[in-house]
Scaffold this active site. Structure first.
Site, PDB file in Angstrom:
ATOM      1  N   LYS A 165      -4.148   0.930  -4.397  1.00  0.00           N
ATOM      2  CA  LYS A 165      -3.306   0.129  -5.277  1.00  0.00           C
ATOM      3  C   LYS A 165      -2.900   1.014  -6.466  1.00  0.00           C
ATOM      4  O   LYS A 165      -3.598   1.959  -6.749  1.00  0.00           O
ATOM      5  CB  LYS A 165      -4.075  -1.097  -5.800  1.00  0.00           C
ATOM      6  CG  LYS A 165      -4.797  -1.912  -4.731  1.00  0.00           C
ATOM      7  CD  LYS A 165      -3.883  -2.898  -4.082  1.00  0.00           C
ATOM      8  CE  LYS A 165      -4.647  -3.715  -3.027  1.00  0.00           C
ATOM      9  NZ  LYS A 165      -3.773  -4.564  -2.233  1.00  0.00           N
ATOM     10  N   GLU A 194       0.115  -2.918   3.617  1.00  0.00           N
ATOM     11  CA  GLU A 194       0.955  -3.273   4.765  1.00  0.00           C
ATOM     12  C   GLU A 194       2.439  -3.031   4.504  1.00  0.00           C
ATOM     13  O   GLU A 194       3.195  -2.772   5.423  1.00  0.00           O
ATOM     14  CB  GLU A 194       0.726  -4.734   5.176  1.00  0.00           C
ATOM     15  CG  GLU A 194       1.126  -5.779   4.153  1.00  0.00           C
ATOM     16  CD  GLU A 194       0.037  -6.057   3.122  1.00  0.00           C
ATOM     17  OE1 GLU A 194       0.192  -7.032   2.370  1.00  0.00           O
ATOM     18  OE2 GLU A 194      -0.959  -5.300   3.053  1.00  0.00           O
ATOM     19  N   HIS A 284      -2.858  -4.502  10.801  1.00  0.00           N
ATOM     20  CA  HIS A 284      -2.773  -5.463   9.706  1.00  0.00           C
ATOM     21  C   HIS A 284      -2.008  -6.694  10.186  1.00  0.00           C
ATOM     22  O   HIS A 284      -1.075  -6.572  10.966  1.00  0.00           O
ATOM     23  CB  HIS A 284      -2.066  -4.830   8.503  1.00  0.00           C
ATOM     24  CG  HIS A 284      -2.197  -5.663   7.268  1.00  0.00           C
ATOM     25  ND1 HIS A 284      -1.439  -6.793   7.050  1.00  0.00           N
ATOM     26  CD2 HIS A 284      -3.018  -5.564   6.204  1.00  0.00           C
ATOM     27  CE1 HIS A 284      -1.793  -7.335   5.897  1.00  0.00           C
ATOM     28  NE2 HIS A 284      -2.748  -6.618   5.366  1.00  0.00           N
TER      29      HIS A 284
END
Length: 465
Positions: A165, A194, A284
């Site tokens: 992140k 994703e 995912h």
């Protein structure tokens, strides 16, 4: 027999309560909510008809085929406890209705058209029984749980991951740096988010190169095998394969795909490539909640999980039970077993409507991800066991001292939980105590415990049994 035109009730042809299911049939359990005034038999038969050979009127060409051989049949209807206008319709489909080795064709047939049907208020596919004869036409996961452990040389504990992140906006070089810090601190894997594909701020090729550098540096320094899920999802299948080929050329161990937005056809092609070239494939489930979150309409995630095991993937996200995203404990454990085990017995308490025999199809590692942190570690270790991946995004990168200490905190917490479990301690009861003890000799863990001691995501689950 003369051809008799006109419209007749579906139930005359497609509702067959006396039918004995064959071991080659694909069986489906639908939760049906008909429009007022539509009897259950007619609604159940309509579902069977519209998802197999039927149409709204008698057609001349029916006489040219053997309908009894090819039609879907609604063979059982049972009420849903506590719901007046709802019932479960069981439908059996003959195997010949489906193309071998095509999840795409299977889903197009079973859920393709019937969900927009006017006579139904809503419809949900709760479970599928895939017969052995059909399962054997699929390659399944590229490698599976056993081979993955051997490739990574990691045994006896869950694997640790982390989603990098901020998920969008980092340059490739800074992204690679974050990957290196997490892996160096003690994680097994880091992950592309994703929606990280190939955007203007970070093109895929640059990201792949810098992440590969991070992997090799961290491996050299820790003596452990490391990986980063390089997201190969792309706008076209050709571009996706190009990314997979480049990853293989870099020599990295694992790539990633968004299987629902990317589509089952693309996913199955990628899984075949991964097996042929020794790449692990992380899956995912972006977009799953659009399909599976409503209790009365759509498809349950256990169906999407079965479809993925057939199409192919080595890891798949499966909820956390304790984090920020939807996932009730029994239901989640139901499809976790379904992903990992060879044989699953019918058991209605976690929502398993059919016994499922996967024969030799490899297992998939469930991934717990979403709003989890060190205090959750004992519960996660107990719920998911050794064959799983625990993924802490913010729970690693949100550490007050930075990424590497965040990774250290998670690894220490995990090792403490595994050791406590192996010594016979009760993780559910003594979890907090185990983490507190470990934090006494790990300043990184102590700092993490302090930051997240009050965080909870508590809302009632939408999808209950």
């Amino acid at each position: 027999v003369g051809f008799k035109a006109g419209v007749k009730d579906y139930k005359l042809t497609y509702y067959t309560p006396e039918y004995e299911t064959k071991h080659t049939d694909i069986l489906a359990a639908f939760r049906v909510t008909p429009q007022p005034g539509v009897p259950p038999e007619e609604a159940g038969a309509a579902v069977a008809a519209e998802s197999s050979t039927g149409t709204w009127t008698t057609v001349w060409t029916d006489g040219l085929t053997n309908l009894d051989r090819y039609k879907g049949r609604c063979y059982h209807i049972e009420p849903v406890a506590g719901e007046e206008s709802q019932f479960i319709a069981y439908v059996a489909y003959p195997l010949d209705l489906f193309e071998e080795g095509s999840v795409t064709n299977m889903l197009t047939s079973i859920v393709g058209n019937v969900f927009g049907f006017k006579a139904l208020r809503s419809l949900r596919l709760e479970d599928l029984r895939i017969p052995v004869a059909y399962a054997k036409t699929f390659q399944g996961p590229p490698h599976g749980i056993q081979v993955e452990g051997d490739k990574l040389n990691k045994y006896g504990r869950p694997l640790l991951g982390c989603t990098i992140k901020p998920k969008l906006g980092l340059s490739a070089k800074n992204y690679g740096r974050a990957v290196y810090e997490c892996l160096r601190g003690g994680l097994d894997f880091t992950k592309d988010d994703e929606n990280v594909n190939s955007q203007p701020f970070m093109r895929w090729r640059d990201r792949f190169v810098f992440c590969a550098e991070a992997i090799y540096k961290a491996q050299a320094e820790t003596g452990e095998i490391k990986g980063h899920y390089l997201n190969a999802t792309a706008g076209t299948c050709e571009e996706m394969m190009k990314r997979a080929v480049f990853a293989r050329e870099l020599g990295v161990p694992i790539i990633m795909h968004d299987y629902l937005t990317g589509g089952f056809t693309a996913n199955t092609s990628l899984a075949h490539y991964c097996r042929d070239n020794g790449l692990l494939l992380h899956i995912h489930r972006a977009m799953h909640a659009v399909i599976d979150r409503q209790k009365n309409h759509g498809m349950h995630f256990r169906v999407l999980a079965k479809a993925l095991r057939m199409s192919g993937g080595d890891h798949i996200h499966a909820g956390t039970v304790v984090g920020k995203l939807e996932g009730e404990r029994d239901i989640t454990l139901g499809f976790v077993d379904l992903l990992r085990d060879d044989y699953i017995e019918k058991d209605r308490s976690p929502g398993i409507y059919f016994s499922q025999d996967w024969v030799s199809l490899a297992g998939v590692l469930p991934v717990a991800s979403g709003g989890i942190h060190v205090w959750h570690m004992p519960a996660l270790t107990e719920i998911f066991g050794d064959d799983s991946v625990l993924q802490f995004g913010g729970g690693t990168l949100g550490h007050p001292w930075g990424n590497a200490p965040g990774a250290v905190a998670n690894r220490v917490a995990l090792e403490a939980c595994v050791q406590a479990r192996n010594e016979g301690r009760d993780l559910a009861r003594e979890g907090n105590e185990i983490i507190r003890e470990a934090s006494k000799w790990s300043p990184e863990l102590a700092a993490a415990c302090e930051v997240w001691k009050e965080i909870k995501f508590e809302f009632p689950a939408m999808d209950t049994l």
